[in-house]
Design a protein around this motif. Structure first.
Motif, PDB file in Angstrom:
ATOM      1  N   GLU A   1       0.912  -1.221  -0.078  1.00 25.44           N
ATOM      2  CA  GLU A   1       0.071   0.096   0.318  1.00 25.44           C
ATOM      3  C   GLU A   1       0.608   1.546   0.009  1.00 25.44           C
ATOM      4  OE1 GLU A   1      -2.660   0.137   2.967  1.00 25.44           O
ATOM      5  OE2 GLU A   1      -4.476  -1.604   2.332  1.00 25.44           O
ATOM      6  N   THR A   2       1.328   1.999  -0.726  1.00 19.95           N
ATOM      7  CA  THR A   2       2.232   2.682  -0.742  1.00 19.95           C
ATOM      8  C   THR A   2       2.063   4.129  -0.768  1.00 19.95           C
ATOM      9  OG1 THR A   2       1.863   2.590  -3.762  1.00 19.95           O
ATOM     10  CG2 THR A   2       3.419   0.930  -2.880  1.00 19.95           C
ATOM     11  N   GLY A   3       0.506   3.842  -1.317  1.00 22.12           N
ATOM     12  CA  GLY A   3      -0.093   5.665  -0.850  1.00 22.12           C
ATOM     13  C   GLY A   3       0.104   5.477   0.557  1.00 22.12           C
ATOM     14  N   THR A   4      -0.139   4.518   1.211  1.00 22.99           N
ATOM     15  CA  THR A   4       0.011   4.126   2.538  1.00 22.99           C
ATOM     16  C   THR A   4       1.316   4.788   3.609  1.00 22.99           C
ATOM     17  OG1 THR A   4      -1.746   3.120   3.016  1.00 22.99           O
ATOM     18  CG2 THR A   4      -0.800   2.950   4.999  1.00 22.99           C
ATOM     19  N   LEU A   5       2.316   3.970   2.989  1.00 25.94           N
ATOM     20  CA  LEU A   5       3.113   3.972   3.918  1.00 25.94           C
ATOM     21  C   LEU A   5       3.817   5.681   3.169  1.00 25.94           C
ATOM     22  CD1 LEU A   5       4.910   0.581   1.982  1.00 25.94           C
ATOM     23  CD2 LEU A   5       4.252   1.146   4.569  1.00 25.94           C
ATOM     24  N   LEU A   6       3.323   6.279   2.456  1.00 30.38           N
ATOM     25  CA  LEU A   6       4.150   7.744   1.955  1.00 30.38           C
ATOM     26  C   LEU A   6       3.612   8.310   2.924  1.00 30.38           C
ATOM     27  CD1 LEU A   6       5.165   9.468   0.519  1.00 30.38           C
ATOM     28  CD2 LEU A   6       2.782  10.002  -1.221  1.00 30.38           C
ATOM     29  N   LEU A   7       2.297   8.989   3.190  1.00 37.97           N
ATOM     30  CA  LEU A   7       1.912   9.470   4.295  1.00 37.97           C
ATOM     31  C   LEU A   7       2.467   9.115   5.935  1.00 37.97           C
ATOM     32  CD1 LEU A   7      -1.869  10.703   3.387  1.00 37.97           C
ATOM     33  CD2 LEU A   7       0.013  12.039   3.643  1.00 37.97           C
ATOM     34  N   LEU A   8       2.244   8.118   5.811  1.00 41.29           N
ATOM     35  CA  LEU A   8       2.973   7.365   7.421  1.00 41.29           C
ATOM     36  C   LEU A   8       4.179   7.937   7.843  1.00 41.29           C
ATOM     37  CD1 LEU A   8       1.370   4.182   7.611  1.00 41.29           C
ATOM     38  CD2 LEU A   8      -0.087   6.009   9.334  1.00 41.29           C
ATOM     39  N   ASP A   9       4.027   7.455   6.728  1.00 48.14           N
ATOM     40  CA  ASP A   9       5.999   7.914   6.825  1.00 48.14           C
ATOM     41  C   ASP A   9       6.218   9.803   7.134  1.00 48.14           C
ATOM     42  OD1 ASP A   9       9.275   7.293   6.229  1.00 48.14           O
ATOM     43  OD2 ASP A   9       8.615   8.964   5.218  1.00 48.14           O
ATOM     44  N   LEU A  10       5.725  10.548   6.480  1.00 41.48           N
ATOM     45  CA  LEU A  10       5.584  11.984   6.492  1.00 41.48           C
ATOM     46  C   LEU A  10       5.275  12.459   7.992  1.00 41.48           C
ATOM     47  CD1 LEU A  10       4.536  13.133   2.813  1.00 41.48           C
ATOM     48  CD2 LEU A  10       6.634  13.102   3.810  1.00 41.48           C
ATOM     49  N   ILE A  11       4.061  11.789   7.513  1.00 43.96           N
ATOM     50  CA  ILE A  11       3.572  11.900   9.018  1.00 43.96           C
ATOM     51  C   ILE A  11       4.462  11.457  10.308  1.00 43.96           C
ATOM     52  CG2 ILE A  11       1.801  12.083  11.011  1.00 43.96           C
ATOM     53  CD1 ILE A  11       0.000  10.975   8.675  1.00 43.96           C
ATOM     54  N   ASN A  12       5.073   9.827  10.065  1.00 43.48           N
ATOM     55  CA  ASN A  12       5.987   9.575  11.580  1.00 43.48           C
ATOM     56  C   ASN A  12       7.180  10.220  11.898  1.00 43.48           C
ATOM     57  OD1 ASN A  12       3.667   7.730  12.354  1.00 43.48           O
ATOM     58  ND2 ASN A  12       4.366   6.291  10.879  1.00 43.48           N
ATOM     59  N   THR A  13       7.955  11.181  10.196  1.00 42.07           N
ATOM     60  CA  THR A  13       8.775  11.878  11.279  1.00 42.07           C
ATOM     61  C   THR A  13       8.755  13.410  10.834  1.00 42.07           C
ATOM     62  OG1 THR A  13       9.215  11.455   8.454  1.00 42.07           O
ATOM     63  CG2 THR A  13      10.524   9.801   8.993  1.00 42.07           C
ATOM     64  N   ALA A  14       7.586  13.589  10.795  1.00 40.77           N
ATOM     65  CA  ALA A  14       7.309  15.146  11.034  1.00 40.77           C
ATOM     66  C   ALA A  14       8.022  16.126  12.588  1.00 40.77           C
ATOM     67  CB  ALA A  14       6.166  15.873  10.622  1.00 40.77           C
ATOM     68  N   ARG A  15       8.999  16.472  12.623  1.00 36.02           N
ATOM     69  CA  ARG A  15       9.008  17.348  13.756  1.00 36.02           C
ATOM     70  C   ARG A  15       8.236  19.103  14.299  1.00 36.02           C
ATOM     71  NH1 ARG A  15      13.031  16.457  11.148  1.00 36.02           N
ATOM     72  NH2 ARG A  15      13.832  18.579  10.665  1.00 36.02           N
ATOM     73  N   ASP A  16       8.305  19.462  13.675  1.00 35.49           N
ATOM     74  CA  ASP A  16       7.724  21.211  13.767  1.00 35.49           C
ATOM     75  C   ASP A  16       6.386  21.042  13.296  1.00 35.49           C
ATOM     76  OD1 ASP A  16       9.975  21.311  14.454  1.00 35.49           O
ATOM     77  OD2 ASP A  16      10.743  21.992  13.067  1.00 35.49           O
ATOM     78  N   ARG A  17       5.764  20.710  11.761  1.00 37.77           N
ATOM     79  CA  ARG A  17       5.576  20.692  12.112  1.00 37.77           C
ATOM     80  C   ARG A  17       3.687  19.810  10.846  1.00 37.77           C
ATOM     81  NH1 ARG A  17       5.733  26.647   8.061  1.00 37.77           N
ATOM     82  NH2 ARG A  17       6.831  25.497   6.111  1.00 37.77           N
TER      83      ARG A  17
END
Length: 505
Positions: free
Chosen positions: A339-355
């Motif tokens: 589920e590449t779309g899911t993995l992409l968004l989860l990674d962006l959310i999980n690695t965010a530090r400020d916003r």
């Protein structure tokens, strides 16, 4: 016989043959009803086995297995329309197993490295995240790109038409929705004019999203030498029920040098002419540089699925005239092994530090996204979600209320864009990362649609995206959790019921 005794009326009593026919019909009805019940339960049982073996989430597999065995009469046809999660028969030209067809594309990607156009991360954290994103995209992160933010339809299509007019070799057009209205006819005329000049033109549209596109429109393009094709998800033996998938991508690409990707389709509503949802708020991005070839790979794969033809295009990577934007094109879809779309968004959310600022017309996250956003807010990340006040989908609008309390109590801020309809799909992560594409924040875009996202790592681009979203926020009202928690019981029930249908929204 007694003369006073009444004789039976032969017209009142049924004849023996007629009585036998009625009896035979009843027996036939009972027999076939039994057959129907038995067959449907067998199909339900077999379908439930397939659901258990192939459905991507345990919750989905459980729901389908129960419904298919308890009420197969409704669940079986529903499963074969909505239950399939894997899209077979789609070849990725990025895969080495079909290298003969993708040699030029693979050579171009190899040449990116030789010409120093790939980004080399400096820290272990950067290397880890880049490795994951490149594994999803199956393409490398490029540098020496530049990007222009295109806000709303007039700016977007003005830029697209200008670039089409300057095309010298070929034009690639791919949209989910194409209409034969004022904007659609303007595009048709522009493409016909270029085809008459000898420019190769290819037009790809989604078979369901553009189902109202008249044959006359396509025929006029074909007569001028434009090649057109519909992306039909029901293509192939045994796929006649595969109607729940969509090719939701929007790509315009010229001469292998410039590409346009974003939320706009081809229709008058996208340039502010919808009867009720105007003004229409949307965002596109124009990109130049080596990342354009990655977008070209995406189109070529879609065209190959639709037609069986591998296009002969330009695959020479070139630096953008200006800028050094780090960029990656991420095509995602149901034909991917994960589920590449899911993995992409989860990674962006999980690695965010400020916003994490999210702009999406359809905000319907599933449980894993809710948990990821909660964790981000709890670790101090500024999480904001922007979606329209006036939605074109009432079910999505109802569902969005269910997240106000669940996410709001950990600090996630919700905003409803008030003027017209907001259709943009934009993410802003930390100081320098932005994502613009076609994917909504819902199950359909994560699991059922073919989507494409342009990931841009550049502080100047991010500052422009920030300014754009801040202007949108000023036109929005912040939504409090009490709009759901203090609403009437019937409304809360409707909201919760709508959320149960989130997987098919």
């Amino acid at each position: 016989m007694n003369e006073n005794q009444e004789k039976p009326n032969p017209q009142v009593l049924p004849s023996k043959p007629r009585f036998q026919r009625l009896k035979s019909i009843r027996q036939w009805y009972v027999r076939w009803r039994i057959y129907f019940v038995v067959v449907m339960h067998i199909l339900g049982a077999l379908s439930s086995i397939q659901a258990i073996m192939s459905t991507r989430t345990p919750q989905g597999a459980t729901a389908w297995a129960i419904s298919l065995n308890t009420c197969p009469y409704l669940a079986v046809p529903a499963y074969w329309v909505f239950g399939r999660s894997q899209f077979d028969g789609y070849d990725h030209l990025r895969h080495s197993k079909i290298a003969a067809d993708s040699k030029t594309a693979q050579n171009a990607i190899r040449e990116l490295s030789e010409k120093g156009m790939l980004f080399t991360p400096m820290t272990e954290l950067e290397r880890s995240q880049q490795r994951l994103l490149e594994s999803i995209a199956e393409m490398p992160t490029t540098r020496y790109n530049d990007a222009d933010l295109l806000i709303n339809g007039e700016a977007t299509f003005a830029a697209i038409f200008d670039r089409i007019a300057s095309a010298e070799d070929y034009i690639l057009i791919e949209f989910y929705i194409m209409r034969s209205d004022e904007l659609g006819n303007k595009l048709k005329d522009a493409l016909i004019a270029k085809a008459k000049e000898g420019v190769r033109v290819y037009v790809l549209y989604d078979g369901l999203g553009s189902k109202d596109l008249p044959n006359k429109y396509l025929q006029s393009l074909n007569d001028a030498g434009v090649k057109t094709a519909g992306f039909k998800t029901t293509k192939g033996w045994g796929n006649f029920t595969r109607v729940n998938f969509r090719n939701h991508r929007k790509i315009v690409l010229v001469d292998g040098k410039e590409a346009f990707v974003g939320g706009h389709n081809v229709g008058d509503e996208y340039v502010g002419k919808h009867p009720t949802l105007t003004p229409w708020r949307d965002t596109h991005v124009a990109i130049r540089g080596p990342v354009v070839l990655e977008a070209q790979v995406t189109f070529v794969e879609d065209w190959r699925y639709a037609t069986g033809e591998t296009l002969q295009l330009t695959w020479v990577p070139e630096r953008a005239p200006k800028g050094d934007v780090r960029a990656l094109c991420l095509p995602t879809g149901p034909a991917d092994p994960f589920e590449t779309g899911t993995l992409l968004l989860l990674d962006l959310i999980n690695t965010a530090r400020d916003r994490i600022w999210i702009a999406s017309p359809y905000f319907v996250p599933d449980t894993q996204f809710v948990s990821a956003l909660q964790l981000a807010a709890l670790r101090g990340v500024d999480v904001r979600v922007l979606f329209p006040e006036n939605n074109d989908d009432w079910l999505v609008d109802l569902t969005s209320y269910s997240y106000l309390d669940e996410l709001g109590k950990v600090g996630v801020k919700f905003y409803r864009y008030e003027p017209g309809f907001m259709h943009q799909k934009v993410l802003l992560i930390d100081e320098g990362l932005s994502a613009i594409g076609t994917a909504n924040f819902d199950n359909r875009s994560m699991r059922l649609n073919f989507e494409v996202t342009i990931l841009l790592h550049d502080t100047d681009v991010a500052s422009k995206v920030q300014a754009m979203l801040e202007a949108d926020l000023k036109k929005s009202r912040q939504v409090a959790a009490k709009e759901f928690t203090q609403s009437s019981a019937p409304f809360r029930f409707l909201v919760k019921t709508a959320r149960l249908l989130a997987p098919v929204q």
